[in-house]
Design an enzyme around this catalytic site. Structure first.
Site, PDB file in Angstrom:
ATOM      1  N   GLN B  43     108.876 -23.406  -6.890  1.00 14.72           N
ATOM      2  CA  GLN B  43     108.290 -24.564  -7.133  1.00 14.72           C
ATOM      3  C   GLN B  43     107.576 -24.623  -7.664  1.00 14.72           C
ATOM      4  O   GLN B  43     106.332 -23.325  -7.961  1.00 14.72           O
ATOM      5  CB  GLN B  43     108.305 -24.894  -5.045  1.00 14.72           C
ATOM      6  N   HIS B  74      97.606 -32.570   9.806  1.00 13.57           N
ATOM      7  CA  HIS B  74      97.486 -31.024  10.958  1.00 13.57           C
ATOM      8  C   HIS B  74      97.263 -31.111  12.406  1.00 13.57           C
ATOM      9  O   HIS B  74      97.723 -29.347  12.937  1.00 13.57           O
ATOM     10  CB  HIS B  74      96.724 -29.849  10.202  1.00 13.57           C
ATOM     11  N   GLU B 118     104.776 -17.788   5.371  1.00  5.48           N
ATOM     12  CA  GLU B 118     104.739 -18.376   3.803  1.00  5.48           C
ATOM     13  C   GLU B 118     106.461 -18.358   3.648  1.00  5.48           C
ATOM     14  O   GLU B 118     105.229 -16.717   2.551  1.00  5.48           O
ATOM     15  CB  GLU B 118     104.093 -19.165   3.936  1.00  5.48           C
ATOM     16  N   ASP B 149     110.934 -15.515   3.804  1.00  3.93           N
ATOM     17  CA  ASP B 149     111.607 -17.130   4.144  1.00  3.93           C
ATOM     18  C   ASP B 149     111.751 -16.886   5.762  1.00  3.93           C
ATOM     19  O   ASP B 149     111.929 -15.904   6.245  1.00  3.93           O
ATOM     20  CB  ASP B 149     112.934 -16.472   3.546  1.00  3.93           C
ATOM     21  N   GLY B 150     111.060 -18.017   5.517  1.00  7.20           N
ATOM     22  CA  GLY B 150     110.759 -17.919   7.226  1.00  7.20           C
ATOM     23  C   GLY B 150     112.396 -18.156   8.366  1.00  7.20           C
ATOM     24  O   GLY B 150     112.454 -17.425   9.761  1.00  7.20           O
ATOM     25  N   ASP B 167     105.871 -25.943   9.586  1.00  7.19           N
ATOM     26  CA  ASP B 167     104.875 -26.796   8.809  1.00  7.19           C
ATOM     27  C   ASP B 167     105.778 -26.855   7.456  1.00  7.19           C
ATOM     28  O   ASP B 167     105.489 -26.277   6.636  1.00  7.19           O
ATOM     29  CB  ASP B 167     103.892 -26.362   8.766  1.00  7.19           C
ATOM     30  N   SER B 168     107.265 -27.332   7.451  1.00  2.33           N
ATOM     31  CA  SER B 168     107.953 -27.231   6.029  1.00  2.33           C
ATOM     32  C   SER B 168     107.619 -28.264   4.638  1.00  2.33           C
ATOM     33  O   SER B 168     106.913 -29.397   5.687  1.00  2.33           O
ATOM     34  CB  SER B 168     109.609 -26.934   6.489  1.00  2.33           C
ATOM     35  N   THR B 169     107.696 -28.061   3.677  1.00  9.47           N
ATOM     36  CA  THR B 169     108.317 -28.873   2.694  1.00  9.47           C
ATOM     37  C   THR B 169     109.517 -29.853   3.094  1.00  9.47           C
ATOM     38  O   THR B 169     110.073 -29.863   3.895  1.00  9.47           O
ATOM     39  CB  THR B 169     108.342 -28.293   1.488  1.00  9.47           C
ATOM     40  N   ASP B 170     109.678 -30.515   2.211  1.00 11.37           N
ATOM     41  CA  ASP B 170     110.625 -31.678   2.396  1.00 11.37           C
ATOM     42  C   ASP B 170     112.316 -31.364   2.428  1.00 11.37           C
ATOM     43  O   ASP B 170     112.076 -29.544   1.437  1.00 11.37           O
ATOM     44  CB  ASP B 170     110.562 -33.102   1.334  1.00 11.37           C
TER      45      ASP B 170
END
EC number: 2.5.1.16
Lengths: 294, 294
Positions: B43, B74, B118, B149-150, B167-170
């Protein structure tokens, strides 16, 4: 000032709404169609259509309502005090020219009369023409429209209203500032009956939270029981919107809440419910600190 | 796609962050200084300074943290599950490369180990350099950093963790999408101990709320007790942020909550408190409808 840096530009593809008085920042949205723009004696009025937000109504370049989220603000401002009052018959709405607060007040079957005192008649006329759902109850026979300065208007009443709702613009926008004074809140207290309840929008808790903190403390100086509560409001600056509840008779919004009234309510609501009523009074630690209630 | 219309432009005075996938709209802010920009294998990473927001960290042009409000996100993501677990010792954070979730987890004295998985090592390195407060605990000896990769990583564990925090991104941004699948939530369930608790950020409830609704339903298909809760988050799209709590042992976040733990907590918190914990689970009517819990 917000408007100098980010003036509304009718016809532009994108529109930028300032959220903060000290540094540029805010919301931008696409504009499909411009519906109305006028300079009233008090403020600049704009109404336009945006694909996601629907019809957007702005005063002096600051969002007042959008079709996607006005229900969040109006339901939280109105139903918390209205459900707390045992039998609200006579209600005064100060400001609220778009009509959304009056629409919510009239969902309560006990209401016999709502006086809406809005300083700017042009706002009300524009809302009636271009925001038909928000303004849908302004023609109701129980509604009396008064076009006057709310701070002056309220002074003529003593022991008159069951509920007073202060649906003002921001203290730095248009004519909102004088609806945030100690004297004004004192006059509201006197205009309420002995068991009267006041509720005011008291600004956001992200940007310029000092305004809300000041309003809360001034209301607190005038009523025996005052509590701040919060609600989500996506298109208002920062989205953390505060409201201040005040009871002349000391009715506590948690302890003295009667959820039976909510359970028997016939009108559909999209935001407010029994759990939300109680939950809204829980304040994050940073908000408690802002308002001096740590 | 957001990035095609509103690409981040380093060096520009104003920066526009897209909030909605279908129509242009979002947050704009002033940029004082550009600190970091890089394209990782996964990204685009940007970190810049804004006068009001402080340091802002963005992935693929979408705000991940700002210094003024990352604590809200958080604290709500981490302390709700951490206070629900009777004795959390081993915690897995999936995603969360900025380090904010790990910082909050380590405020709980029972914690012996936090594994942070992460996918993007460049995010973690950038955060450690440019977001020193958010990433402040990533060097703690109790922390194990894994760059993988989680969704794959979690599959190797059975009955291992007390708490898992997603706690991921969209789902449409960067690598977040595979952290929203049924299979992933099932693997998380299996990686938890019998009394384990999972908590996931499940997106906003204003724009693109379908993502959050889908995530909630998929988690619900994998755990006996699942509840959504909400928190304010000014710089995330719409500001109504949702989190989904899930307990493998059926611990209810209201009935089984032990506020004593919160009262005895030594670390200062700026958002979370006992009342907020309970209040966050009250959902407005429209959110109940979105997630099929009317």
């Amino acid at each position: 000032m917000p408007m100098e840096e980010m003036e509304l530009k009718p016809g532009r593809h994108m529109l930028y709404m300032e959220w903060y008085s000290r540094d540029p920042g805010g919301l931008f949205m696409k504009v499909n169609r411009w519906l109305y723009s006028a300079q009233s004696p008090y403020q600049r009025i704009d109404i336009f259509e945006s694909p996601f937000y629907g019809r957007v109504f702005a005063l002096d370049g600051i969002t007042m309502t959008t079709e996607i989220d006005e229900f969040m603000y109006h339901e939280m401002l109105v139903h918390v005090p209205m459900f707390m009052h045992p039998n609200p018959k006579k209600v005064l709405v100060i400001g609220g020219g778009d009509g959304g607060s009056v629409r919510e007040v009239l969902k309560h079957p006990s209401v016999e009369k709502v006086v809406m005192c809005e300083i700017d008649e042009m706002v009300v006329r524009a809302a009636m023409e271009y925001l038909p759902y928000t303004a849908s109850k302004l023609n109701d026979p129980r509604v009396e429209l008064v076009f006057e300065d709310g701070a002056k208007f309220v002074r003529q009443f003593k022991n008159e209203f069951d509920v007073i709702i202060i649906d003002s613009t921001d203290p730095t926008a248009g004519q909102g500032g004088h609806l945030f004074t100690l004297e004004f809140y004192k006059a509201c207290n006197e205009a309420l009956k002995e068991d009267g309840i006041l509720c005011a929008q008291t600004e956001g808790m992200t940007y310029d939270w000092e305004w809300g903190s000041t309003a809360y403390k001034r209301i607190k100086a005038n009523f025996p029981l005052v509590k701040m509560y919060l609600g989500f409001m996506p298109t208002y600056p920062g989205g953390i919107w505060s409201y201040t509840y005040a009871s002349k008779a000391g009715l506590d919004p948690i302890k003295d809440y009667n959820p039976e009234k909510v359970r028997n309510f016939k009108e559909p609501l999209r935001y407010y419910n029994e759990e939300i009523h109680k939950a809204a009074f829980a304040l994050p630690n940073f908000v408690k600190k802002y308002i001096g209630e740590e």
